[in-house]
Design a protein around this motif. Structure first.
Motif, PDB file in Angstrom:
ATOM      1  N   HIS B 124       0.839  -1.202   0.000  1.00  0.00           N
ATOM      2  CA  HIS B 124       0.000   0.000   0.000  1.00  0.00           C
ATOM      3  C   HIS B 124       0.870   1.247   0.000  1.00  0.00           C
ATOM      4  O   HIS B 124       0.585   2.214  -0.700  1.00  0.00           O
ATOM      5  CB  HIS B 124      -0.929  -0.010   1.202  1.00  0.00           C
ATOM      6  N   ALA B 125       1.946   1.215   0.786  1.00  0.00           N
ATOM      7  CA  ALA B 125       2.862   2.360   0.807  1.00  0.00           C
ATOM      8  C   ALA B 125       3.479   2.545  -0.582  1.00  0.00           C
ATOM      9  O   ALA B 125       3.648   3.665  -1.045  1.00  0.00           O
ATOM     10  CB  ALA B 125       3.937   2.149   1.863  1.00  0.00           C
ATOM     11  N   LEU B 126       3.760   1.446  -1.227  1.00  0.00           N
ATOM     12  CA  LEU B 126       4.325   1.523  -2.580  1.00  0.00           C
ATOM     13  C   LEU B 126       3.334   2.185  -3.536  1.00  0.00           C
ATOM     14  O   LEU B 126       3.694   3.029  -4.351  1.00  0.00           O
ATOM     15  CB  LEU B 126       4.667   0.109  -3.059  1.00  0.00           C
ATOM     16  N   ASP B 127       2.064   1.782  -3.414  1.00  0.00           N
ATOM     17  CA  ASP B 127       1.027   2.407  -4.244  1.00  0.00           C
ATOM     18  C   ASP B 127       0.972   3.913  -4.027  1.00  0.00           C
ATOM     19  O   ASP B 127       0.680   4.676  -4.939  1.00  0.00           O
ATOM     20  CB  ASP B 127      -0.357   1.833  -3.895  1.00  0.00           C
ATOM     21  N   MET B 128       1.207   4.311  -2.761  1.00  0.00           N
ATOM     22  CA  MET B 128       1.099   5.727  -2.435  1.00  0.00           C
ATOM     23  C   MET B 128       2.405   6.475  -2.692  1.00  0.00           C
ATOM     24  O   MET B 128       2.526   7.651  -2.385  1.00  0.00           O
ATOM     25  CB  MET B 128       0.703   5.893  -0.956  1.00  0.00           C
ATOM     26  N   GLY B 129       3.426   5.750  -3.149  1.00  0.00           N
ATOM     27  CA  GLY B 129       4.665   6.412  -3.524  1.00  0.00           C
ATOM     28  C   GLY B 129       5.777   6.348  -2.495  1.00  0.00           C
ATOM     29  O   GLY B 129       6.808   6.970  -2.666  1.00  0.00           O
ATOM     30  N   ALA B 130       5.580   5.598  -1.404  1.00  0.00           N
ATOM     31  CA  ALA B 130       6.640   5.470  -0.405  1.00  0.00           C
ATOM     32  C   ALA B 130       7.326   4.128  -0.614  1.00  0.00           C
ATOM     33  O   ALA B 130       6.912   3.109  -0.055  1.00  0.00           O
ATOM     34  CB  ALA B 130       6.063   5.566   1.006  1.00  0.00           C
ATOM     35  N   MET B 131       8.363   4.116  -1.415  1.00  0.00           N
ATOM     36  CA  MET B 131       8.899   2.846  -1.853  1.00  0.00           C
ATOM     37  C   MET B 131       9.723   2.122  -0.798  1.00  0.00           C
ATOM     38  O   MET B 131       9.662   0.902  -0.682  1.00  0.00           O
ATOM     39  CB  MET B 131       9.761   3.054  -3.087  1.00  0.00           C
ATOM     40  N   SER B 132      10.480   2.861  -0.004  1.00  0.00           N
ATOM     41  CA  SER B 132      11.410   2.190   0.912  1.00  0.00           C
ATOM     42  C   SER B 132      10.677   1.295   1.902  1.00  0.00           C
ATOM     43  O   SER B 132      11.203   0.269   2.340  1.00  0.00           O
ATOM     44  CB  SER B 132      12.253   3.216   1.647  1.00  0.00           C
ATOM     45  N   LEU B 133       9.443   1.677   2.251  1.00  0.00           N
ATOM     46  CA  LEU B 133       8.737   0.900   3.256  1.00  0.00           C
ATOM     47  C   LEU B 133       8.494  -0.531   2.807  1.00  0.00           C
ATOM     48  O   LEU B 133       8.489  -1.446   3.616  1.00  0.00           O
ATOM     49  CB  LEU B 133       7.408   1.563   3.576  1.00  0.00           C
ATOM     50  N   MET B 134       8.288  -0.719   1.513  1.00  0.00           N
ATOM     51  CA  MET B 134       8.040  -2.077   1.048  1.00  0.00           C
ATOM     52  C   MET B 134       9.238  -2.965   1.344  1.00  0.00           C
ATOM     53  O   MET B 134       9.091  -4.106   1.764  1.00  0.00           O
ATOM     54  CB  MET B 134       7.759  -2.075  -0.446  1.00  0.00           C
ATOM     55  N   LEU B 135      10.430  -2.408   1.164  1.00  0.00           N
ATOM     56  CA  LEU B 135      11.628  -3.208   1.417  1.00  0.00           C
ATOM     57  C   LEU B 135      11.720  -3.582   2.897  1.00  0.00           C
ATOM     58  O   LEU B 135      12.042  -4.708   3.241  1.00  0.00           O
ATOM     59  CB  LEU B 135      12.870  -2.434   0.970  1.00  0.00           C
TER      60      LEU B 135
END
Lengths: 159, 398
Positions: B124-135
């Protein structure tokens, strides 16, 4: 647990009988679960009563599904799992429809959430819901032939 | 094929086909969006791209064989699917499961809840543009999958929970492994929150987006974090405790805003509660004890017994060739999956194969609320709404 279920079973059944003696044609209790068998014609009215009667207050339709008892007639058994969030209670409404006329009243006017659950049954069992606002296939492609979850539909599919 | 009739002329609207191959639909969901500029007038979800006929296949398997199919529905919650199916069949048979096995079940499904919420948060964070959280989220999820691998030999399709108990004794050194994870996890959740909760972009994308009133959610049969974010503290673990949940102390986090941000906060709080439950379970699970109930003819006997007792050998053979036949009847079991109320309805006609197995999958039912959430909002908010409903298409389509 079973004791508790017994006590409340009688209240649900009593309330429904008090409202309309015809609404409860049979009560089945198995493994602590209460199933109220309702005549097909009274299904929607009974569901409405279950939701609106403050002593019953089954505000959420948890699940709706069908069991095909082929070759017994009437072969389709519809099971509606009702849930009362405030009263923390579940009950199952059951009614049967036959293959000659696989039609039943839709419960969408009572619970909006019945929409997709009924579409799924329509899709997989070929039972039509009268009064449903949008009765289309949901899981299978529109040009699929047959109702795959019927017992006389082969598991490997028709070729 | 679902199509939309659109108005023509001066008030012409545009129809946009979102999916089925769109990264933010988290699988193969297709949504038909009727747009007026950037505003969504109408949204029609179109499902079925991942329909595999699991319910039909279950009817052609013995009761034990069908467990492996349940793994493949909600692939972020395979242990929860195993559990609900086994609870339903155990109810049908009237089996009691040993306490130790119940606690292990609780521990594993709570770890599964954390891992599922981690995938949700990361994607969801990736969808919203916060990429680092996915890692970060996938890093922690990996630790949970390692625990599952240690228990079941499988990272995802575990099939570890069986009818009458568990497949195997817990592995050596599991306690230290789980404790290590529990010590690591809470500071990591703080880290995610430090990145997101007060983040202005995050709040801007989620606050006030996708509001649905609690009454509408109940009418639409929504359960799980979506309903709890609307202020309804309904949780199966509290309302209808199964697998000894009544012995565990935990809170049911709720919010009242019922927007995407509230759903995010509820899920993060649930991860913390799950850590608490796992910690209690680790204390409760004894080193020695039975993991299967004694039910000859239903639960496979111990290997040791098969080598010394004729009866055990016969039962073993019969269970794996013919299966067992529960008495005719129906049972409906429910658990609280990471997505909401996961139910399993099993009907028996007295034969070794189920007459009907039906899964009440929370993803499928919760997705019904999508049009209500997005109609009248911006197209970009559709992505946020699909994300916070938290669907798993394997479970939607079954």
């Amino acid at each position: 647990m079973t004791q508790l279920a017994n006590a409340s079973a009688s209240t649900v059944v009593e309330k429904l009988r008090g409202w309309n003696p015809q609404a409860v044609s049979q009560v089945v209790e198995y493994r602590g679960e209460i199933t109220i068998v309702v005549p097909k014609e009274l299904l929607r009215a009974t569901a409405q009563q279950c939701r609106d009667n403050p002593a019953l207050n089954f505000n959420l339709l948890s699940d709706a599904t069908c069991v095909d008892r082929f070759p017994v007639e009437p072969r389709f058994e519809l099971n509606y799992q009702l849930l009362s969030i405030p009263r923390r209670e579940r009950v199952r409404l059951r009614t049967s429809v036959s293959i000659q006329r696989p039609v039943i009243d839709s419960l969408v006017p009572v619970w909006t959430g019945a929409n997709w659950l009924e579409r799924e049954i329509f899709d997989l069992f070929g039972i039509r819901f009268e009064g449903h606002p949008d009765l289309r296939r949901i899981l299978l492609p529109d040009d699929f032939e047959g109702a795959p979850l019927r017992r006389d539909f082969p598991v490997e599919g028709k070729r | 094929m679902t199509t939309v009739e659109t108005a023509v002329g001066a008030t012409k609207s545009m129809v946009l086909n979102m999916g089925p191959q769109h990264p933010s639909t988290h699988g193969v969901l297709r949504v038909l969006l009727e747009l007026d500029g950037e505003n969504v007038i109408k949204a029609i979800p179109d499902l079925g791209y991942l329909h595999t006929g699991i319910e039909k296949s279950c009817e052609d398997k013995t009761y034990s064989q069908a467990i492996t199919l349940t793994d493949r529905m909600d692939y972020l919650n395979p242990l929860g699917n195993n559990l609900v199916y086994c609870l339903a069949v155990e109810k049908l048979l009237g089996l009691e499961v040993p306490k130790r096995a119940q606690y292990i079940r609780v521990m594993l499904v709570e770890l599964q809840r954390i891992s599922s919420h981690l995938v949700w948060l990361g994607t969801h964070a990736l969808d919203m543009g916060a990429m680092s959280l996915m890692l970060y989220c996938f890093r922690e999820r990996e630790e949970i999958l390692k625990i599952f691998e240690r228990f079941a030999g499988q990272r995802m399709m575990t099939s570890y929970i069986r009818i009458g108990g568990l497949a195997l004794q817990p592995p050596a050194g599991w306690r230290e492994h789980v404790k290590r994870f529990l010590d690591m996890m809470p500071p990591r959740i703080d880290e995610y929150e430090a990145l997101l909760t007060e983040n202005r972009i995050w709040q801007g994308r989620l606050k006030g987006v996708g509001y649905v009133s609690a009454e509408d959610l109940i009418a639409l049969s929504t359960t799980g974090p979506g309903l709890r974010a609307a202020g309804v503290a309904y949780d199966n673990r509290k309302a209808f405790p199964y697998s000894s949940y009544e012995e565990f102390e935990f809170n049911v986090p709720t919010r009242t805003e019922s927007d995407c941000y509230a759903r995010y906060l509820v899920r993060v709080a649930e991860m913390r509660e799950s850590v608490k439950i796992v910690r209690q379970a680790v204390e409760k699970i004894t080193d020695e004890g039975a993991i299967k109930t004694e039910a000859p003819g239903i639960v496979p006997p111990e290997r040791e017994k098969m080598k010394t007792e004729m009866e055990a050998l016969i039962y073993h053979f019969k269970i794996f060739t013919e299966g067992f036949s529960p008495p005719p009847g129906e049972a409906f079991a429910t658990v609280e999956s990471p997505r909401g109320e996961l139910g399993c309805f099993v009907a028996s006609d007295g034969s070794p194969k189920p007459l009907r197995v039906h899964f009440r999958s929370p993803s499928f039912v919760n997705l019904q609320a999508l049009p209500k959430m997005v109609e009248g909002q911006l197209i970009a908010d559709t992505v946020a709404c699909i994300g916070t409903i938290d669907i798993v298409l394997g479970e939607v389509d079954r």
